[in-house]
Design a protein around this motif. Structure first.
Motif, mmCIF file in Angstrom:
data_model
loop_
_atom_site.group_PDB
_atom_site.id
_atom_site.type_symbol
_atom_site.label_atom_id
_atom_site.label_comp_id
_atom_site.label_asym_id
_atom_site.label_seq_id
_atom_site.Cartn_x
_atom_site.Cartn_y
_atom_site.Cartn_z
ATOM 1 N N ILE A 119 14.842 52.955 104.535
ATOM 2 C CA ILE A 119 13.680 53.822 104.301
ATOM 3 C C ILE A 119 13.360 54.632 105.556
ATOM 4 O O ILE A 119 13.116 55.856 105.494
ATOM 5 N N CYS A 120 13.349 53.970 106.696
ATOM 6 C CA CYS A 120 13.065 54.673 107.949
ATOM 7 C C CYS A 120 14.147 55.696 108.264
ATOM 8 O O CYS A 120 13.859 56.786 108.803
ATOM 9 N N SER A 121 15.394 55.385 107.934
ATOM 10 C CA SER A 121 16.469 56.342 108.169
ATOM 11 C C SER A 121 16.287 57.598 107.324
ATOM 12 O O SER A 121 16.546 58.721 107.792
ATOM 13 N N ASN A 122 15.838 57.433 106.079
ATOM 14 C CA ASN A 122 15.598 58.599 105.226
ATOM 15 C C ASN A 122 14.431 59.444 105.729
ATOM 16 O O ASN A 122 14.390 60.659 105.494
ATOM 17 N N LEU A 123 13.489 58.818 106.418
ATOM 18 C CA LEU A 123 12.334 59.542 106.950
ATOM 19 C C LEU A 123 12.559 60.035 108.374
ATOM 20 O O LEU A 123 11.677 60.689 108.948
ATOM 21 N N GLY A 124 13.685 59.716 108.967
ATOM 22 C CA GLY A 124 13.986 60.161 110.320
ATOM 23 C C GLY A 124 13.191 59.450 111.390
ATOM 24 O O GLY A 124 12.805 60.066 112.395
#
Length: 532
Positions: free
Chosen positions: A19-24
């Motif tokens: 999830i954090c990777s998708n949000l940068g």
């Protein structure tokens, strides 16, 4: 996203990282540990003052530890002066306990909602609650997202000839969820139901007719039992119970010959006879009304032969043969109903011996006066269903968990019914979660062995897979694919060992929900289906 922190619970660190990777962004630093006695310790390693905090925690095999860790982490964020705390729960724990199942039961899902409110939660994001009315348990807003668009998209891209498939619900409680997916894909739908009623003290027509005896040599077992009632008649069975039988058909009135004009009674005599007929009956010497004499026809036999009280009259219409009934049958919808026998959770042939057959014979049962059929009929209704603790019937409150009890009982036989045409079609058996395998295997065997389906997909949002259920589903020959999401953590070892298992990723859906929640945007677009 500025002024935003995302904390990962110990139950789903991989999902939070995606999830954090998708949000940068990277997950916020937090230290989660336990003392020697099992107490949970939480230590936040960064500043959270006046920031939007999202805590991602799902259920796990250690469900109670995950809940306490979530509550302690939320309380720590509240004590650190966070601006807003949002709990992201892909799978909401204790969601199956959203209603009372007994008079002294607890609504645990509501209690957990109250605990989250006390801890300091201001918003909740979850996916596919077990019961949508659970949103009323919370005092804060709840975003109940759906995995249905992701599932429908996977079906369009990975299932061959999905346009001819059928969506099937494995119980009556999941029909709304199944019809929603069927409407999204424009498919037909069906339902599989299981009769969970056990044999009790209730009387049925077959039980009564098989036990009645002593009423004469000409007993017709097809007679209507409702014509029998207890009274003070002259018929007595061998148990000493007196019975009075109502006549089954009224006697035909004798045909009156046509009267000529000469034999016609004058009007005065008619009125006289009517007046005399309305007068009070004659009384005997003892003051009691004397019995009225009835005139007999000269050709009438004064002593007719005695007949059985249950013997049908000759004027009763005869039953049509099965061939005629099949020819006259025109309701095509009822032809799509298929029945099967379920013993120990598996479909068995029709000639399979029933495990519920009693060793006692009928003669031995009738030796007990308290089990006399007519005596039992006075104490209970003929066709009353088995009672339940909260009123109604057991079937009305039965859940998927209660179905497993009957599947594990080798002495209990159940009737399983398939409503819908699935012959030579692909079947999608849909529910919100997969915990135990019994009901899924029974539904799959029913649609394949009795319905003639060619391929079966077991589809659910939450793959809990308690015990050895995943291995049992893998070993079932009637199941081809098991489709779930990563809302509930599944060990990589189990996932690699199960070739039928397909796991969909929810990180994009949750990341977009977090982004829209932070910026105050609408989340309605997350419920729509994409047709790419």
């Amino acid at each position: 996203m500025r002024n935003t922190l995302i904390f990962a619970g110990s139950s789903c660190p991989a999902l939070t990282a995606q999830i954090c990777s998708n949000l940068g962004m990277a997950p916020a630093a937090v230290e989660l540990s336990q003392f020697a006695n099992g107490e949970t310790s939480v230590k936040i390693m960064t500043s959270i003052r006046e920031k939007d905090v999202f805590v991602v925690q799902s259920g796990s095999s250690k469900i109670n530890d995950s809940i306490m860790e979530l509550l302690i982490l939320i309380s720590a964020c509240k004590g650190g002066s966070a601006n807003k705390i949002t709990a992201v729960l892909p799978y909401f724990p204790y969601s199956r306990q959203s209603k009372k199942k007994s008079h002294r039961g607890a609504i645990t899902a509501r209690m957990l909602a109250n605990l989250l409110d006390v801890a300091g939660v201001k918003h909740v994001i979850t996916i596919d609650l077990h019961a949508s009315q659970m949103q009323g348990f919370f005092r804060c807003p709840v975003d109940n997202l759906h995995a249905e668009p992701l599932i429908a998209r996977w079906i369009r891209h990975n299932v061959l000839n999905w346009q001819e498939a059928v969506c099937v619900s494995k119980n009556a409680g999941g029909t709304k969820r199944v019809t929603s997916l069927a409407d999204a894909l424009k498919l037909n739908f069906g339902i599989v139901t299981t009769d969970k009623r056990r044999g009790g003290g209730n009387m049925t027509a077959s039980m009564i007719m098989s036990r009645l005896d002593g009423y004469g040599p000409e007993i017709d077992l097809d007679s209507d039992v409702s014509k029998l009632h207890i009274g003070s008649g002259s018929h007595t069975n061998r148990h000493g119970l007196k019975l009075e039988v109502k006549p089954l058909l009224a006697e035909r009135e004798e045909e009156k010959p046509e009267q000529t004009s000469q034999e016609t009674t004058p009007p005065r005599q008619t009125h006289a006879r009517n007046d005399s007929s309305q007068s009070s009956p004659r009384r005997s010497q003892h003051g009691m009304p004397s019995p009225r004499r009835t005139a007999h026809h000269p050709n009438t036999n004064p002593n007719p032969p005695t007949r059985s009280p249950l013997h049908r009259a000759q004027s009763t219409p005869t039953r049509s043969s099965p061939i005629q009934e099949e020819i006259e049958f025109t309701d095509e919808r009822a032809r799509d109903i298929t029945h099967g026998r379920l013993v120990h959770g598996h479909i068995v042939p029709d000639d399979w011996p029933s495990p519920t057959q009693s060793a006692l014979s009928t003669s031995q049962i009738l030796e007990r006066p308290e089990e006399d059929p007519m005596e039992m009929s006075r104490n209970s209704s003929f066709f009353s269903p088995e009672g339940h603790a909260l009123g109604g019937t057991a079937d009305a409150t039965a859940t998927s968990d209660e179905e497993e009890e009957g599947f594990n009982d080798p002495t209990l036989e159940q009737m399983i019914t398939l409503v819908g045409d699935v012959r030579n079609r692909t079947v999608f058996i849909v529910d919100d979660m997969i915990d135990k395998a019994g009901s899924w295997i029974a539904a799959a065997e029913c649609v394949v062995k009795r319905g003639g389906a060619k391929k079966v997909y077991c589809i659910a949002t939450h793959g809990l897979f308690g015990g050895d259920s995943l291995e049992e589903l893998q070993d079932c020959d009637c199941i081809d694919t098991i489709l779930v999401t990563n809302s509930f953590p599944i060990s990589p070892e189990k996932a690699r060992a199960t070739k039928k298992l397909v796991i969909l990723d929810l990180s994009n859906l949750l990341a977009e929900a977090i982004r829209r929640n932070h910026y105050g945007e609408s989340i309605s677009a997350l419920f729509t289906h994409s047709h790419d």
